[in-house]
Motif scaffolding. Structure first.
Motif, PDB file in Angstrom:
ATOM      1  N   THR A 145     -28.824  44.625 -40.242  1.00 32.35           N
ATOM      2  CA  THR A 145     -29.930  43.974 -39.325  1.00 32.35           C
ATOM      3  C   THR A 145     -29.067  44.310 -37.815  1.00 32.35           C
ATOM      4  N   SER A 169     -28.382  41.911 -35.882  1.00 30.64           N
ATOM      5  CA  SER A 169     -27.351  40.743 -35.772  1.00 30.64           C
ATOM      6  C   SER A 169     -26.102  40.722 -36.706  1.00 30.64           C
ATOM      7  N   ASP A 184     -25.986  41.989 -46.598  1.00 27.14           N
ATOM      8  CA  ASP A 184     -27.071  42.426 -47.266  1.00 27.14           C
ATOM      9  C   ASP A 184     -26.898  41.222 -48.461  1.00 27.14           C
ATOM     10  N   HIS A 240     -33.444  35.227 -41.513  1.00 25.39           N
ATOM     11  CA  HIS A 240     -33.173  36.163 -42.735  1.00 25.39           C
ATOM     12  C   HIS A 240     -34.028  37.248 -42.826  1.00 25.39           C
ATOM     13  N   ARG A 241     -33.787  38.175 -43.487  1.00 25.37           N
ATOM     14  CA  ARG A 241     -34.691  39.168 -44.058  1.00 25.37           C
ATOM     15  C   ARG A 241     -35.060  38.597 -45.194  1.00 25.37           C
ATOM     16  N   GLY A 262     -37.108  37.311 -40.827  1.00 26.39           N
ATOM     17  CA  GLY A 262     -36.422  38.595 -40.258  1.00 26.39           C
ATOM     18  C   GLY A 262     -36.101  38.650 -38.838  1.00 26.39           C
ATOM     19  N   TRP A 289     -33.422  38.103 -37.567  1.00 23.67           N
ATOM     20  CA  TRP A 289     -31.956  39.014 -37.149  1.00 23.67           C
ATOM     21  C   TRP A 289     -32.275  40.343 -36.843  1.00 23.67           C
ATOM     22  N   ASN A 290     -33.387  40.947 -37.008  1.00 20.48           N
ATOM     23  CA  ASN A 290     -33.540  42.382 -36.783  1.00 20.48           C
ATOM     24  C   ASN A 290     -33.691  42.477 -35.285  1.00 20.48           C
ATOM     25  N   ARG A 313     -31.746  41.033 -32.100  1.00 21.11           N
ATOM     26  CA  ARG A 313     -30.524  40.297 -31.882  1.00 21.11           C
ATOM     27  C   ARG A 313     -30.534  39.355 -30.789  1.00 21.11           C
TER      28      ARG A 313
END
Length: 224
Positions: free
Chosen positions: A53, A55, A59, A113-114, A129, A131-132, A134
């Motif tokens: 991601t 940020s 995984d 989170h994803r 998501g 975090w995708n 930043r």
């Protein structure tokens, strides 16, 4: 999410000043405090994937015991029960606040989170998501941290300590988001995280120790 969780600690301290700040620091990060040894023991799994991601490179593909919805409900209920076993924390209101502090971690994680937060085991994974993105994730961290801290600042006695501590937390997030290199392994990530949680809880104890015991203050007011 990292330091944003601590904004909930400050807000909870405002709601119930009798709860030690270090206890709230552990409560809001309890899922991750447990996650670290679970990873070290191989019970939960994480892969280090640079660029996974925008940020961070984590995984988090298997963490059903700490970060599933069923898991967090169980840990929150356990926090309430443990609270009732400790004389200094006993009480329905205090227990609910601590349980809510534990559960808040999952709510904030759901935003950033994803889709890796399951309902239980591997079923129904969720995550919005952030975090995708930043910059947006960083702004949220700061907003929650400073929002919670500002609530406590109005009533804290030793404001300089608290302000300095919050600035330090914000600096940690800047470093973690924009400068910190990916950890070399899953075990390194878990150990580093656990060290940070312990050190920050100790710092919270030191910051909190500058204020008078709210129980003694209440007793003195009642006697007067």
């Amino acid at each position: 999410m990292f330091v944003g969780h601590y904004g909930v600690s400050f807000a909870a301290k405002k709601a119930d000043p009798t709860i030690p700040l270090w206890v709230l620091f552990i409560a809001v990060q309890l899922l991750d405090v447990l996650w670290a040894p679970f990873v070290l023991l191989g019970i939960e799994k994480v892969r280090i994937v640079p660029g996974f991601t925008a940020s961070n490179p984590l995984d988090l593909y298997y963490m059903p015991y700490t970060h599933s919805l069923l898991g967090v409900l169980c840990w929150s209920a356990l926090a309430y029960v443990v609270c009732q076993l400790i004389p200094q924390l006993r009480g329905k209101r205090t227990g609910i606040i601590l349980a809510a502090a534990v559960f808040s971690h999952w709510i904030l994680d759901l935003i950033v989170h994803r889709p890796d937060l399951a309902l239980y085991n591997r079923v129904g994974k969720m995550g919005l998501g952030l975090w995708n993105y930043r910059g947006a994730a960083f702004v949220l961290e700061m907003a929650v941290l400073f929002g919670g801290a500002s609530m406590l600042y109005r009533t804290a006695m030793h404001r300089v300590r608290r302000v300095g501590f919050v600035i330090f937390l914000a600096a940690l997030q800047v470093f973690g988001t924009f400068l910190f290199p990916p950890p070399p392994s899953d075990h390194a990530a878990a150990i580093t995280a656990l060290i940070f949680y312990v050190v920050l809880a100790l710092m919270a104890w030191w910051v909190d120790s500058g204020d008078p015991d709210p129980r003694k203050v209440s007793a003195m007011k009642a006697a007067a």
